[in-house]
Design a protein around this motif. Sequence first.
Motif, PDB file in Angstrom:
ATOM      1  N   VAL A   5       0.848  -1.187   0.000  1.00 15.00           N
ATOM      2  CA  VAL A   5       0.000   0.000   0.000  1.00 15.00           C
ATOM      3  C   VAL A   5       0.883   1.236   0.000  1.00 15.00           C
ATOM      4  O   VAL A   5       1.635   1.477   0.957  1.00 15.00           O
ATOM      5  N   GLU A   6       0.786   2.001  -1.086  1.00 17.30           N
ATOM      6  CA  GLU A   6       1.571   3.231  -1.210  1.00 17.30           C
ATOM      7  C   GLU A   6       0.766   4.427  -0.688  1.00 17.30           C
ATOM      8  O   GLU A   6      -0.467   4.421  -0.739  1.00 17.30           O
ATOM      9  N   SER A   7       1.478   5.438  -0.261  1.00 16.45           N
ATOM     10  CA  SER A   7       0.859   6.700   0.140  1.00 16.45           C
ATOM     11  C   SER A   7       1.880   7.820  -0.014  1.00 16.45           C
ATOM     12  O   SER A   7       3.076   7.558  -0.190  1.00 16.45           O
ATOM     13  N   CYS A  22       5.587   3.021   1.351  1.00 13.41           N
ATOM     14  CA  CYS A  22       4.979   1.766   0.896  1.00 13.41           C
ATOM     15  C   CYS A  22       5.078   0.769   2.039  1.00 13.41           C
ATOM     16  O   CYS A  22       6.181   0.403   2.454  1.00 13.41           O
ATOM     17  N   THR A 106       0.460   5.481  -6.610  1.00 12.21           N
ATOM     18  CA  THR A 106       0.072   6.776  -6.065  1.00 12.21           C
ATOM     19  C   THR A 106       0.493   7.859  -7.055  1.00 12.21           C
ATOM     20  O   THR A 106       1.606   7.824  -7.586  1.00 12.21           O
TER      21      THR A 106
END
Length: 112
Positions: A5-7, A22, A106
């Motif tokens: 999960v990237e942000s 990540c 992202t």
Amino acid sequence: QVQLVESGGGLVQPGGSLRLSCVASGTFFRLYFMGWYRQAPGKQRELVAGITRDGTINYADSVKGRFTISRDNAKNTVYLQMNSLKPEDTAVYYCKAGLQNWGQGTQVTVSS
């Protein structure tokens, strides 16, 4: 199977900075090669930066001196610090673990 999960993406002005994160699931994060890739509209996905499990790092020539990749194995997280951003850095940025595990991406947009 590793879930990623990237942000941290967003809109930034030229010359600005962003830090992407990540987070990976599972207990074997420390064993994986981790990479940040990007794909701009109409272009192929390309490797931006990679870090091996022993900490060896490589960068694309276009980002050397501006981007820094790092990893925190205790947090199952890999980071990409991006400084001195340019409009040509605009792309969707993806995290990859090992050979075949990809995050959802992202968006990074560099524009005034």
